[in-house]
Scaffold this motif. Sequence first.
Motif, PDB file in Angstrom:
ATOM      1  N   ARG A 250      40.864  54.648  33.258  1.00 35.05           N
ATOM      2  CA  ARG A 250      41.679  53.403  33.020  1.00 35.05           C
ATOM      3  C   ARG A 250      42.576  53.072  34.408  1.00 35.05           C
ATOM      4  O   ARG A 250      42.801  51.912  34.670  1.00 35.05           O
ATOM      5  CB  ARG A 250      42.727  53.791  31.887  1.00 35.05           C
ATOM      6  N   VAL A 251      42.892  54.232  35.173  1.00 36.33           N
ATOM      7  CA  VAL A 251      43.243  53.636  36.471  1.00 36.33           C
ATOM      8  C   VAL A 251      42.124  54.642  37.565  1.00 36.33           C
ATOM      9  O   VAL A 251      42.650  55.696  37.886  1.00 36.33           O
ATOM     10  CB  VAL A 251      44.598  54.451  36.636  1.00 36.33           C
ATOM     11  N   PRO A 252      41.202  53.695  37.854  1.00 36.74           N
ATOM     12  CA  PRO A 252      40.333  54.607  38.933  1.00 36.74           C
ATOM     13  C   PRO A 252      41.091  54.872  40.024  1.00 36.74           C
ATOM     14  O   PRO A 252      40.496  56.023  40.653  1.00 36.74           O
ATOM     15  CB  PRO A 252      39.360  53.286  39.206  1.00 36.74           C
ATOM     16  N   GLU A 253      42.157  54.485  40.848  1.00 37.00           N
ATOM     17  CA  GLU A 253      42.656  54.767  42.034  1.00 37.00           C
ATOM     18  C   GLU A 253      43.191  56.235  41.859  1.00 37.00           C
ATOM     19  O   GLU A 253      43.229  56.824  43.021  1.00 37.00           O
ATOM     20  CB  GLU A 253      43.893  53.784  42.207  1.00 37.00           C
ATOM     21  N   ASP A 254      43.568  56.626  40.735  1.00 36.62           N
ATOM     22  CA  ASP A 254      43.927  58.178  40.582  1.00 36.62           C
ATOM     23  C   ASP A 254      43.056  59.158  40.848  1.00 36.62           C
ATOM     24  O   ASP A 254      43.217  60.144  41.190  1.00 36.62           O
ATOM     25  CB  ASP A 254      44.382  58.445  39.084  1.00 36.62           C
ATOM     26  N   ARG A 255      41.705  58.740  40.754  1.00 36.16           N
ATOM     27  CA  ARG A 255      40.450  59.506  41.198  1.00 36.16           C
ATOM     28  C   ARG A 255      40.040  59.338  42.564  1.00 36.16           C
ATOM     29  O   ARG A 255      38.800  59.895  42.783  1.00 36.16           O
ATOM     30  CB  ARG A 255      39.354  59.261  40.030  1.00 36.16           C
ATOM     31  N   GLU A 256      40.593  58.388  43.294  1.00 38.29           N
ATOM     32  CA  GLU A 256      39.849  58.129  44.468  1.00 38.29           C
ATOM     33  C   GLU A 256      39.611  59.239  45.506  1.00 38.29           C
ATOM     34  O   GLU A 256      38.645  59.298  46.127  1.00 38.29           O
ATOM     35  CB  GLU A 256      41.014  57.144  45.070  1.00 38.29           C
ATOM     36  N   ARG A 257      40.784  60.035  45.832  1.00 39.98           N
ATOM     37  CA  ARG A 257      40.845  61.163  46.432  1.00 39.98           C
ATOM     38  C   ARG A 257      39.373  62.097  46.353  1.00 39.98           C
ATOM     39  O   ARG A 257      38.714  62.526  47.209  1.00 39.98           O
ATOM     40  CB  ARG A 257      42.044  61.902  46.524  1.00 39.98           C
TER      41      ARG A 257
ATOM     42  N   ALA B 275      38.037  53.012  48.816  1.00 46.84           N
ATOM     43  CA  ALA B 275      37.150  53.603  50.027  1.00 46.84           C
ATOM     44  C   ALA B 275      35.968  54.205  49.203  1.00 46.84           C
ATOM     45  O   ALA B 275      35.001  54.562  49.947  1.00 46.84           O
ATOM     46  CB  ALA B 275      38.084  54.854  50.390  1.00 46.84           C
ATOM     47  N   THR B 276      35.989  54.533  47.943  1.00 45.50           N
ATOM     48  CA  THR B 276      34.899  55.297  47.609  1.00 45.50           C
ATOM     49  C   THR B 276      33.639  54.408  47.231  1.00 45.50           C
ATOM     50  O   THR B 276      32.643  54.737  47.536  1.00 45.50           O
ATOM     51  CB  THR B 276      35.379  55.829  45.962  1.00 45.50           C
ATOM     52  N   VAL B 277      33.812  53.027  47.067  1.00 47.89           N
ATOM     53  CA  VAL B 277      32.848  52.056  46.780  1.00 47.89           C
ATOM     54  C   VAL B 277      32.313  51.860  48.167  1.00 47.89           C
ATOM     55  O   VAL B 277      30.947  51.709  48.343  1.00 47.89           O
ATOM     56  CB  VAL B 277      33.205  50.613  46.281  1.00 47.89           C
ATOM     57  N   MET B 278      33.069  51.819  49.271  1.00 50.52           N
ATOM     58  CA  MET B 278      32.614  51.648  50.731  1.00 50.52           C
ATOM     59  C   MET B 278      31.720  52.899  50.985  1.00 50.52           C
ATOM     60  O   MET B 278      30.680  52.596  51.662  1.00 50.52           O
ATOM     61  CB  MET B 278      33.753  51.381  51.589  1.00 50.52           C
ATOM     62  N   ALA B 279      32.073  54.248  50.793  1.00 49.64           N
ATOM     63  CA  ALA B 279      31.415  55.410  51.073  1.00 49.64           C
ATOM     64  C   ALA B 279      30.002  55.339  50.318  1.00 49.64           C
ATOM     65  O   ALA B 279      29.057  55.592  50.808  1.00 49.64           O
ATOM     66  CB  ALA B 279      32.193  56.564  50.745  1.00 49.64           C
ATOM     67  N   ASP B 280      30.074  54.868  48.870  1.00 47.64           N
ATOM     68  CA  ASP B 280      28.934  54.956  48.073  1.00 47.64           C
ATOM     69  C   ASP B 280      27.835  53.895  48.904  1.00 47.64           C
ATOM     70  O   ASP B 280      26.737  53.878  48.869  1.00 47.64           O
ATOM     71  CB  ASP B 280      29.139  54.545  46.635  1.00 47.64           C
ATOM     72  N   SER B 281      28.379  52.778  49.394  1.00 51.06           N
ATOM     73  CA  SER B 281      27.547  51.783  50.101  1.00 51.06           C
ATOM     74  C   SER B 281      26.749  52.251  51.375  1.00 51.06           C
ATOM     75  O   SER B 281      25.693  52.233  51.572  1.00 51.06           O
ATOM     76  CB  SER B 281      28.276  50.461  50.257  1.00 51.06           C
ATOM     77  N   THR B 282      27.497  53.101  52.117  1.00 51.62           N
ATOM     78  CA  THR B 282      26.854  53.929  53.088  1.00 51.62           C
ATOM     79  C   THR B 282      25.941  54.745  52.788  1.00 51.62           C
ATOM     80  O   THR B 282      24.947  54.844  53.481  1.00 51.62           O
ATOM     81  CB  THR B 282      28.280  54.529  53.918  1.00 51.62           C
ATOM     82  N   GLN B 283      26.146  55.598  51.572  1.00 47.08           N
ATOM     83  CA  GLN B 283      25.290  56.397  51.026  1.00 47.08           C
ATOM     84  C   GLN B 283      23.964  55.754  50.861  1.00 47.08           C
ATOM     85  O   GLN B 283      22.691  56.173  51.317  1.00 47.08           O
ATOM     86  CB  GLN B 283      25.830  57.161  49.848  1.00 47.08           C
ATOM     87  N   THR B 284      24.132  54.355  50.134  1.00 47.47           N
ATOM     88  CA  THR B 284      23.074  53.573  49.765  1.00 47.47           C
ATOM     89  C   THR B 284      22.288  53.113  51.173  1.00 47.47           C
ATOM     90  O   THR B 284      21.123  52.979  51.137  1.00 47.47           O
ATOM     91  CB  THR B 284      23.312  52.315  48.949  1.00 47.47           C
ATOM     92  N   MET B 285      23.132  52.665  52.169  1.00 51.19           N
ATOM     93  CA  MET B 285      22.476  52.445  53.347  1.00 51.19           C
ATOM     94  C   MET B 285      21.655  53.486  54.134  1.00 51.19           C
ATOM     95  O   MET B 285      20.423  53.216  54.555  1.00 51.19           O
ATOM     96  CB  MET B 285      23.523  51.861  54.320  1.00 51.19           C
ATOM     97  N   LEU B 286      22.096  54.783  53.895  1.00 49.46           N
ATOM     98  CA  LEU B 286      21.428  55.675  54.655  1.00 49.46           C
ATOM     99  C   LEU B 286      20.065  55.814  53.852  1.00 49.46           C
ATOM    100  O   LEU B 286      19.082  56.346  54.677  1.00 49.46           O
ATOM    101  CB  LEU B 286      22.059  57.217  54.361  1.00 49.46           C
TER     102      LEU B 286
ATOM    103  N   GLY C  44      45.455  52.794  48.317  1.00 50.85           N
ATOM    104  CA  GLY C  44      45.355  54.183  48.481  1.00 50.85           C
ATOM    105  C   GLY C  44      44.121  54.515  49.441  1.00 50.85           C
ATOM    106  O   GLY C  44      43.833  55.721  49.629  1.00 50.85           O
ATOM    107  N   CYS C  45      43.376  53.547  49.980  1.00 53.99           N
ATOM    108  CA  CYS C  45      42.239  53.990  50.750  1.00 53.99           C
ATOM    109  C   CYS C  45      42.511  54.556  52.075  1.00 53.99           C
ATOM    110  O   CYS C  45      41.663  55.398  52.340  1.00 53.99           O
ATOM    111  CB  CYS C  45      41.848  52.236  51.349  1.00 53.99           C
TER     112      CYS C  45
END
Length: 231
Positions: A72-79, A144-155, A224-225
């Motif tokens: 319900r609060v995705p930001e709480d799981r960001e770290r 930040a997690t969506v951005m990190a996952d996009s980098t994983q996909t780019m790799l 929280g990024c």
Amino acid sequence: MSASLLTPERRAVLSRRSLWLAYATAGYNLLEGLVAIAAGAAASSTALIGFGLDSFVEVSSAAVLIWQFRSRVPEDRERLALRLIGASFFALAAWVTFDAVRSLLAGGDADASPVGIGLAVASLLVMPLLVAAKRRTGRELGSATVMADSTQTMLCTYLSAVLLVGLILNAAWGWSWADPIAALVIAAVAVKEGVEAWRGEHCDDCAPLPAVDATGESPGCADGCCTDRNA
């Protein structure tokens, strides 16, 4: 628009989009991995088998996003999500390095694989579309997690290109060493990105807040990024 200025409705739309992009990534990579391993076994290609296992690493990264955005609060799981994605980068680098070194030392000849070449071409068409969609969503959401996952996909896109070149060179001229050499470069990049994800250093891609807030101080990142960087 700054992530802090998003309306609750828009934030909900972006969160749902992030979730569906993760589902699409997981589904495609699961199919890709199964096809690659089957084709690799048929052609005795360590590159194809390694590529298939790499696809399962990408599935694990997408699974982290699904876990985060089903909250319900995705930001709480960001770290924690960033740490898990960082670990998936390290797993990717470890496998690619192991497989590349093994291929170089073994020096075995793999058969030509038309299925593998077709799979690599398909991935080069699909993966960049997913990367672009994730980066647009991640920047607007300030995630930040969506951005990190996009980098994983780019790799994984780079690995698809490496696989395609290696399969073509092997089929045309028997240059079996080309693929593992290029894969080692990709592994080095994966380690770098893994360290940045672990430390929460994907904030350069997030939307900044205004330079000065009501108190006259610069608030820095949109949400929280950047908190992990200072933790």
